[in-house]
Design a protein around this motif. Structure first.
Motif, PDB file in Angstrom:
ATOM      1  N   PRO A 195       0.768  -1.317   0.092  1.00  0.00           N
ATOM      2  CA  PRO A 195      -0.072   0.045   0.039  1.00  0.00           C
ATOM      3  C   PRO A 195       0.869   1.366   0.173  1.00  0.00           C
ATOM      4  O   PRO A 195       0.452   2.345  -0.548  1.00  0.00           O
ATOM      5  N   ASP A 196       1.886   0.961   0.639  1.00  0.00           N
ATOM      6  CA  ASP A 196       2.905   2.335   0.459  1.00  0.00           C
ATOM      7  C   ASP A 196       3.815   2.476  -0.696  1.00  0.00           C
ATOM      8  O   ASP A 196       4.698   3.581  -0.894  1.00  0.00           O
ATOM      9  N   GLY A 197       3.619   1.720  -1.467  1.00  0.00           N
ATOM     10  CA  GLY A 197       4.187   1.761  -2.936  1.00  0.00           C
ATOM     11  C   GLY A 197       5.641   0.887  -3.004  1.00  0.00           C
ATOM     12  O   GLY A 197       6.110   0.907  -3.752  1.00  0.00           O
ATOM     13  N   ALA A 198       6.101   0.358  -1.884  1.00  0.00           N
ATOM     14  CA  ALA A 198       7.154  -0.339  -1.731  1.00  0.00           C
ATOM     15  C   ALA A 198       7.059  -1.880  -2.622  1.00  0.00           C
ATOM     16  O   ALA A 198       5.947  -2.483  -2.521  1.00  0.00           O
ATOM     17  N   VAL A 199       8.058  -2.128  -3.067  1.00  0.00           N
ATOM     18  CA  VAL A 199       7.799  -3.816  -3.916  1.00  0.00           C
ATOM     19  C   VAL A 199       7.898  -4.632  -2.784  1.00  0.00           C
ATOM     20  O   VAL A 199       8.855  -4.711  -2.009  1.00  0.00           O
ATOM     21  N   ALA A 200       6.877  -5.494  -2.724  1.00  0.00           N
ATOM     22  CA  ALA A 200       6.675  -6.696  -1.651  1.00  0.00           C
ATOM     23  C   ALA A 200       7.499  -7.734  -2.325  1.00  0.00           C
ATOM     24  O   ALA A 200       8.213  -8.565  -1.550  1.00  0.00           O
ATOM     25  N   THR A 201       7.246  -7.944  -3.860  1.00  0.00           N
ATOM     26  CA  THR A 201       7.902  -9.312  -4.491  1.00  0.00           C
ATOM     27  C   THR A 201       7.740  -9.117  -5.922  1.00  0.00           C
ATOM     28  O   THR A 201       6.965  -8.206  -6.418  1.00  0.00           O
ATOM     29  N   SER A 202       8.322 -10.033  -6.474  1.00  0.00           N
ATOM     30  CA  SER A 202       8.252  -9.945  -8.258  1.00  0.00           C
ATOM     31  C   SER A 202       8.397 -11.467  -8.592  1.00  0.00           C
ATOM     32  O   SER A 202       8.872 -12.154  -7.908  1.00  0.00           O
ATOM     33  N   ALA A 246       1.015 -15.528 -12.379  1.00  0.00           N
ATOM     34  CA  ALA A 246       0.879 -16.807 -11.661  1.00  0.00           C
ATOM     35  C   ALA A 246       2.098 -17.292 -10.816  1.00  0.00           C
ATOM     36  O   ALA A 246       1.577 -18.305 -10.023  1.00  0.00           O
ATOM     37  N   GLY A 247       3.085 -16.789 -11.132  1.00  0.00           N
ATOM     38  CA  GLY A 247       4.303 -17.029 -10.163  1.00  0.00           C
ATOM     39  C   GLY A 247       4.261 -16.292  -8.987  1.00  0.00           C
ATOM     40  O   GLY A 247       5.337 -16.777  -7.988  1.00  0.00           O
ATOM     41  N   LEU A 248       3.434 -15.480  -8.466  1.00  0.00           N
ATOM     42  CA  LEU A 248       3.310 -14.651  -7.588  1.00  0.00           C
ATOM     43  C   LEU A 248       2.890 -15.443  -6.126  1.00  0.00           C
ATOM     44  O   LEU A 248       2.019 -16.255  -6.660  1.00  0.00           O
ATOM     45  N   PRO A 249       3.296 -15.109  -5.193  1.00  0.00           N
ATOM     46  CA  PRO A 249       2.875 -15.995  -3.853  1.00  0.00           C
ATOM     47  C   PRO A 249       1.294 -15.490  -3.507  1.00  0.00           C
ATOM     48  O   PRO A 249       0.978 -14.293  -4.147  1.00  0.00           O
ATOM     49  N   PRO A 250       0.611 -16.401  -2.862  1.00  0.00           N
ATOM     50  CA  PRO A 250      -0.667 -15.910  -2.735  1.00  0.00           C
ATOM     51  C   PRO A 250      -0.866 -14.598  -1.501  1.00  0.00           C
ATOM     52  O   PRO A 250      -2.018 -13.880  -1.634  1.00  0.00           O
ATOM     53  N   VAL A 253       1.680 -11.728   0.607  1.00  0.00           N
ATOM     54  CA  VAL A 253       2.864 -10.896   0.765  1.00  0.00           C
ATOM     55  C   VAL A 253       3.022 -10.245   2.198  1.00  0.00           C
ATOM     56  O   VAL A 253       1.906  -9.840   2.784  1.00  0.00           O
ATOM     57  N   ARG A 254       4.258  -9.990   2.792  1.00  0.00           N
ATOM     58  CA  ARG A 254       4.150  -9.125   4.030  1.00  0.00           C
ATOM     59  C   ARG A 254       4.635  -7.609   3.643  1.00  0.00           C
ATOM     60  O   ARG A 254       5.648  -7.475   2.879  1.00  0.00           O
ATOM     61  N   CYS A 255       3.668  -6.887   4.084  1.00  0.00           N
ATOM     62  CA  CYS A 255       4.161  -5.447   4.005  1.00  0.00           C
ATOM     63  C   CYS A 255       4.213  -4.606   5.259  1.00  0.00           C
ATOM     64  O   CYS A 255       3.530  -5.143   6.219  1.00  0.00           O
ATOM     65  N   TRP A 256       4.902  -3.457   5.244  1.00  0.00           N
ATOM     66  CA  TRP A 256       4.531  -2.561   6.621  1.00  0.00           C
ATOM     67  C   TRP A 256       3.504  -1.537   6.379  1.00  0.00           C
ATOM     68  O   TRP A 256       3.582  -1.043   5.228  1.00  0.00           O
ATOM     69  N   VAL A 257       2.666  -1.466   7.417  1.00  0.00           N
ATOM     70  CA  VAL A 257       1.426  -0.410   7.424  1.00  0.00           C
ATOM     71  C   VAL A 257       1.345   0.096   8.579  1.00  0.00           C
ATOM     72  O   VAL A 257       1.762  -0.341   9.823  1.00  0.00           O
ATOM     73  N   GLU A 258       1.214   1.355   8.458  1.00  0.00           N
ATOM     74  CA  GLU A 258       1.136   2.245   9.291  1.00  0.00           C
ATOM     75  C   GLU A 258      -0.275   2.396  10.105  1.00  0.00           C
ATOM     76  O   GLU A 258      -1.257   2.446   9.306  1.00  0.00           O
ATOM     77  N   GLU A 259      -0.286   2.055  11.475  1.00  0.00           N
ATOM     78  CA  GLU A 259      -1.569   2.329  12.090  1.00  0.00           C
ATOM     79  C   GLU A 259      -1.136   2.914  13.613  1.00  0.00           C
ATOM     80  O   GLU A 259      -0.523   2.333  14.388  1.00  0.00           O
ATOM     81  N   ASP A 260      -1.973   3.861  13.813  1.00  0.00           N
ATOM     82  CA  ASP A 260      -2.022   4.734  14.832  1.00  0.00           C
ATOM     83  C   ASP A 260      -0.514   5.183  15.343  1.00  0.00           C
ATOM     84  O   ASP A 260      -0.051   5.101  16.352  1.00  0.00           O
ATOM     85  N   GLY A 261       0.187   5.454  14.199  1.00  0.00           N
ATOM     86  CA  GLY A 261       1.479   6.061  14.126  1.00  0.00           C
ATOM     87  C   GLY A 261       2.694   5.207  14.431  1.00  0.00           C
ATOM     88  O   GLY A 261       3.672   5.339  14.490  1.00  0.00           O
ATOM     89  N   LEU A 279      -0.691  -9.690   3.638  1.00  0.00           N
ATOM     90  CA  LEU A 279      -1.819  -9.136   2.578  1.00  0.00           C
ATOM     91  C   LEU A 279      -1.961 -10.084   1.579  1.00  0.00           C
ATOM     92  O   LEU A 279      -0.810 -10.656   0.991  1.00  0.00           O
ATOM     93  N   PRO A 280      -3.159 -10.427   1.121  1.00  0.00           N
ATOM     94  CA  PRO A 280      -3.656 -11.188  -0.162  1.00  0.00           C
ATOM     95  C   PRO A 280      -2.871 -10.301  -1.321  1.00  0.00           C
ATOM     96  O   PRO A 280      -3.184  -9.115  -1.591  1.00  0.00           O
ATOM     97  N   THR A 281      -1.928 -11.101  -2.257  1.00  0.00           N
ATOM     98  CA  THR A 281      -1.425 -10.547  -3.157  1.00  0.00           C
ATOM     99  C   THR A 281      -2.550 -10.090  -4.398  1.00  0.00           C
ATOM    100  O   THR A 281      -2.386  -9.034  -4.920  1.00  0.00           O
ATOM    101  N   ARG A 282      -3.812 -10.715  -4.433  1.00  0.00           N
ATOM    102  CA  ARG A 282      -4.677 -10.458  -5.575  1.00  0.00           C
ATOM    103  C   ARG A 282      -5.238  -8.938  -5.048  1.00  0.00           C
ATOM    104  O   ARG A 282      -5.924  -8.463  -6.068  1.00  0.00           O
ATOM    105  N   SER A 283      -5.070  -8.771  -3.640  1.00  0.00           N
ATOM    106  CA  SER A 283      -5.577  -7.242  -3.489  1.00  0.00           C
ATOM    107  C   SER A 283      -4.766  -6.084  -3.619  1.00  0.00           C
ATOM    108  O   SER A 283      -5.182  -4.894  -3.400  1.00  0.00           O
ATOM    109  N   LEU A 284      -3.542  -6.461  -4.094  1.00  0.00           N
ATOM    110  CA  LEU A 284      -2.662  -5.247  -4.171  1.00  0.00           C
ATOM    111  C   LEU A 284      -2.369  -4.746  -5.624  1.00  0.00           C
ATOM    112  O   LEU A 284      -2.382  -5.815  -6.426  1.00  0.00           O
TER     113      LEU A 284
END
Length: 119
Positions: free
Chosen positions: A72-79, A84-88, A90-98, A105-110
């Motif tokens: 969500p922050d624009g960082a590349v999670a994986t390639s 079809a070769g992407l994992p289902p 990925v791990r991302c850093w998300v800011e919550e309450d500072g 996160l599900p890859t399909r939603s990104l």
């Protein structure tokens, strides 16, 4: 040698010497991560024309196409070589309450973006 072939491919599709005076910008391209926007901006052409040039380079064996997943922050999670070769997930850093939390996160939603690299 491959860069020369790529430039010859460009000259087939784009009239005139569009790369004249742009040697520095061309040299700044990362041959391992060439985005459609890089080609579009460098040549001053439409996005569709840039896609056409990149896909022609793939068919001619000059480029390899791949896809990356963006957090969500624009960082590349994986390639991977294909979606079809992407994992289902990925791990991302998300800011919550500072605070930043690592979440899965599900890859399909990104967002995904294609990129090319010189072979």
């Amino acid at each position: 040698m491959l860069l020369t072939k790529f430039l010859e491919t460009i000259n087939k599709f784009v009239p005139g010497n569009v790369l004249a005076g742009k040697e520095a910008a061309l040299a700044d391209l990362d041959p391992d991560k060439i985005y459609v926007e890089n080609v579009r901006s460098l040549l001053g052409i439409s996005s569709q024309s840039a896609v056409d040039i990149c896909e022609t380079a793939v068919r001619q064996g000059l480029f390899r196409r791949a896809v990356e997943v963006l957090c969500p922050d624009g960082a590349v999670a994986t390639s991977a070589d294909t979606e079809a070769g992407l994992p289902p997930t990925v791990r991302c850093w998300v800011e919550e309450d500072g605070r930043f939390e690592e979440v899965e996160l599900p890859t399909r939603s990104l967002a995904k973006i294609a990129y090319y690299s010189l072979r």
